[in-house]
Design a protein around this motif. Structure first.
Motif, short mmCIF file in Angstrom:
data_model
loop_
_atom_site.label_atom_id
_atom_site.label_comp_id
_atom_site.label_asym_id
_atom_site.label_seq_id
_atom_site.Cartn_x
_atom_site.Cartn_y
_atom_site.Cartn_z
N HIS A 63 -31.73 30.13 -30.11
CA HIS A 63 -32.70 29.83 -29.29
C HIS A 63 -33.59 31.07 -28.72
O HIS A 63 -34.80 30.91 -28.46
CB HIS A 63 -32.32 28.80 -28.32
CG HIS A 63 -31.74 27.42 -28.67
ND1 HIS A 63 -31.18 26.72 -27.90
CD2 HIS A 63 -31.96 26.81 -29.95
CE1 HIS A 63 -30.70 25.60 -28.54
NE2 HIS A 63 -31.43 25.62 -29.69
N VAL A 64 -33.08 32.07 -28.63
CA VAL A 64 -33.67 33.29 -28.01
C VAL A 64 -34.85 33.48 -28.95
O VAL A 64 -35.78 33.73 -28.45
CB VAL A 64 -32.71 34.54 -28.08
CG1 VAL A 64 -33.40 35.93 -27.90
CG2 VAL A 64 -31.76 34.26 -26.91
N TYR A 65 -34.82 33.47 -30.37
CA TYR A 65 -35.60 33.63 -31.16
C TYR A 65 -36.67 32.72 -31.35
O TYR A 65 -37.86 32.94 -31.69
CB TYR A 65 -35.03 33.95 -32.67
CG TYR A 65 -34.02 35.16 -32.59
CD1 TYR A 65 -34.45 36.47 -32.59
CD2 TYR A 65 -32.69 34.87 -32.50
CE1 TYR A 65 -33.61 37.66 -32.97
CE2 TYR A 65 -31.99 36.01 -32.55
CZ TYR A 65 -32.42 37.28 -32.69
OH TYR A 65 -31.49 38.46 -32.55
N THR A 66 -36.53 31.51 -30.99
CA THR A 66 -37.30 30.67 -30.91
C THR A 66 -38.26 30.21 -29.47
O THR A 66 -39.09 29.23 -29.52
CB THR A 66 -36.77 29.00 -31.06
OG1 THR A 66 -35.93 28.84 -30.31
CG2 THR A 66 -36.49 29.21 -32.61
N GLY A 67 -37.57 31.17 -28.73
CA GLY A 67 -38.12 30.91 -27.28
C GLY A 67 -37.53 29.81 -26.25
O GLY A 67 -38.29 29.47 -25.33
N ASP A 68 -36.27 28.98 -26.98
CA ASP A 68 -35.77 27.92 -26.06
C ASP A 68 -34.76 28.27 -25.13
O ASP A 68 -34.13 27.41 -24.62
CB ASP A 68 -35.75 26.94 -27.16
CG ASP A 68 -36.82 26.45 -27.73
OD1 ASP A 68 -38.01 26.43 -27.05
OD2 ASP A 68 -36.98 25.83 -28.87
N ALA A 69 -34.32 29.53 -25.44
CA ALA A 69 -32.89 29.92 -24.53
C ALA A 69 -33.61 29.88 -23.15
O ALA A 69 -34.48 30.29 -22.62
CB ALA A 69 -32.68 31.34 -25.13
N CYS A 70 -32.29 29.50 -22.37
CA CYS A 70 -32.32 29.51 -20.83
C CYS A 70 -31.16 30.03 -20.08
O CYS A 70 -30.00 29.78 -20.74
CB CYS A 70 -33.06 28.04 -20.33
SG CYS A 70 -31.96 26.69 -20.71
N VAL A 71 -31.27 30.55 -19.05
CA VAL A 71 -30.06 30.81 -18.41
C VAL A 71 -30.23 30.19 -17.04
O VAL A 71 -31.37 30.30 -16.27
CB VAL A 71 -29.77 32.25 -18.36
CG1 VAL A 71 -28.55 32.58 -17.22
CG2 VAL A 71 -29.52 33.13 -19.56
N GLN A 72 -29.45 29.58 -16.39
CA GLN A 72 -29.36 28.80 -15.07
C GLN A 72 -28.50 29.55 -13.89
O GLN A 72 -27.41 29.79 -14.41
CB GLN A 72 -29.18 27.31 -15.21
CG GLN A 72 -29.11 26.82 -13.71
CD GLN A 72 -28.92 25.00 -13.75
OE1 GLN A 72 -27.97 25.13 -14.57
NE2 GLN A 72 -29.60 24.57 -13.04
N LEU A 73 -28.93 30.11 -12.97
CA LEU A 73 -28.00 30.50 -11.83
C LEU A 73 -28.00 29.84 -10.59
O LEU A 73 -28.82 29.09 -10.04
CB LEU A 73 -28.89 31.92 -11.33
CG LEU A 73 -28.97 33.14 -12.44
CD1 LEU A 73 -29.89 34.21 -11.89
CD2 LEU A 73 -27.93 33.38 -12.97
N VAL A 74 -26.77 29.27 -10.51
CA VAL A 74 -26.34 28.47 -9.58
C VAL A 74 -25.78 29.22 -8.32
O VAL A 74 -24.63 29.85 -8.52
CB VAL A 74 -25.48 27.28 -10.08
CG1 VAL A 74 -25.19 26.43 -8.79
CG2 VAL A 74 -26.21 26.43 -11.34
N ALA A 75 -26.25 29.14 -7.11
CA ALA A 75 -25.61 29.62 -6.18
C ALA A 75 -25.39 28.73 -4.62
O ALA A 75 -26.13 27.69 -4.67
CB ALA A 75 -26.48 31.06 -5.60
N ASP A 76 -24.39 29.16 -4.01
CA ASP A 76 -24.22 28.27 -2.70
C ASP A 76 -25.34 28.59 -1.62
O ASP A 76 -25.54 29.94 -1.00
CB ASP A 76 -22.88 28.81 -2.06
CG ASP A 76 -22.70 27.89 -0.98
OD1 ASP A 76 -23.49 27.29 -0.55
OD2 ASP A 76 -21.28 28.13 -0.43
N ALA A 77 -26.52 27.85 -1.36
CA ALA A 77 -27.47 28.31 -0.56
C ALA A 77 -27.10 27.71 0.87
O ALA A 77 -28.21 27.20 1.77
CB ALA A 77 -28.63 27.29 -1.23
N THR A 78 -25.85 27.36 1.28
CA THR A 78 -25.54 27.18 2.67
C THR A 78 -25.95 28.51 3.39
O THR A 78 -26.18 28.29 4.69
CB THR A 78 -24.04 26.89 2.85
OG1 THR A 78 -23.07 28.01 2.28
CG2 THR A 78 -23.77 25.57 2.31
#
Length: 367
Positions: free
Chosen positions: A107-122
């Motif tokens: 998906h990187v080459y098609t532009g659909d790749a994504c990364v999600q960063l999840v953090a504790d927002a307390t």
């Protein structure tokens, strides 16, 4: 003039005889700059990271290796399902989760790749810092490994940090510590020194001497002016050679602005001495009016723009706010003095107003 110099020498001898005062005057700046530079820091290190990587391809593995190799992150857990992300946070096993989309490399080459960063927002500030660091590392890793023509922005938006690319907290704390130390030494110590003479009844003896009352007051302020300049030099040397905080702008104008702030602080100390009768009252006034507002409302720790309008208005009358802003521009950003004229003008007006009020009230009290 000889009598004035004799009074100044007397005040220097009086300060040097008191070891506790000398420890406060010369030891406190070193301790505070070391504490704020190393111990009290907003940087994040050794963040425990969990990775959810369903594709497990060469691109994601290189990104994970880059995160684990940094001094900020340590990849401790590999997750298999999205449900495990929240469970790991609830158990307190991780501080940050990195979630890759399926078939990430394709998906990187098609532009659909994504990364999600999840953090504790307390803790919102820590969460923002953690995700910012991770986004910067992932963006850098993607830019290095992907072929030409592939947009890095399809992975993570690129982050560019000006003036402090390493995000060192010392860059933020050094100007604030300079303002805090100079304010406390000049204002608090000067007010206590003069009030001590009143409290013990020796001020009246000094006033009957051939020296005018104005020169007596100035003679008590001069030693703290000199010691403040010594502390300014110490802070700058520690900042540059120990904390690696450069002086990007003009050192000359930085010193000139600092001397102006020292003068404002001395005038404020004289004002406190004119409205208090005992050393305890002077200490309380210095602590309540100077120390706490300087730490909380001057922008030293918390951004002024995020404060309520009422607190922003209160911070506008604090000399330390304008000095800290000026030091950040001159020392960290390296701007020309013409871009600091607003802060310098406000400090100059405060200096004139405070010294006028202080001398007038002090003279009226003594007559």
């Amino acid at each position: 003039m000889k009598q004035f110099i004799a009074f100044v020498r007397k005040e220097f001898f009086h300060i040097f005889r008191d070891r506790r005062t000398m420890l406060i005057l010369l030891g406190m700046p070193v301790v505070q700059i070391i504490l704020f530079g190393f111990a009290i820091t907003t940087e994040v290190k050794n963040v425990r990271v969990a990775v959810l990587d369903p594709s497990n391809d060469i691109v994601t593995r290189r990104i994970i290796d880059r995160l684990d190799a940094s001094e900020y992150f340590s990849v401790t857990t590999n997750l298999n399902t999205p449900d495990e992300v929240e469970k790991s946070f609830r158990r307190g096993d991780i501080d940050l989760a990195v979630v890759f989309s399926e078939q990430f490399a394709n998906h990187v080459y098609t532009g659909d790749a994504c990364v999600q960063l999840v953090a504790d927002a307390t803790d919102p500030n820590t969460a923002t810092t953690q995700t910012g660091y991770a986004a910067n590392i992932i963006s850098s890793a993607g830019r290095e490994m992907l072929p030409a023509g592939v947009q890095v922005s399809t992975i993570v938006p690129e982050v560019k940090l000006l003036y402090n690319p390493q995000m060192k907290s010392a860059y933020n704390f050094v100007p604030g510590v300079m303002g805090l130390i100079l304010m406390l030494i000049c204002a608090m110590m000067t007010s206590i020194s003069i009030v001590r003479e009143k409290e013990t009844g020796t001020m009246e003896i000094l006033l009957v001497s051939p020296v005018k009352p104005l020169f007596i007051i100035l003679a008590k302020a001069v030693p703290y002016f000199v010691l403040s300049f010594v502390n300014l030099t110490t802070i700058l040397l520690l900042s540059v050679y120990v904390l690696d905080v450069p002086v990007a702008g003009s050192l000359f104008w930085l010193i000139v602005v600092s001397l102006l702030f020292i003068f404002v602080s001395l005038a404020l100390g004289l004002l406190i001495s004119s409205v208090t009768r005992t050393q305890v009252a002077a200490m309380l006034a210095s602590g309540l009016i100077l120390m706490m507002p300087t730490m909380l409302l001057s922008g030293m720790i918390f951004p002024i723009e995020s404060m309520p309008l009422l607190l922003q208005g209160i911070s506008a009358v604090l000399p330390a706010r304008w000095y800290i802003q000026a030091v950040r521009k001159l020392m960290i950003e390296g701007v020309d003095i013409s871009l600091v004229l607003t802060e310098v003008s406000i400090l100059a007006v405060m200096a004139v107003a405070l010294i006028t009020i202080s001398f007038k009230k002090f003279k009226n009290r003594l007559e």
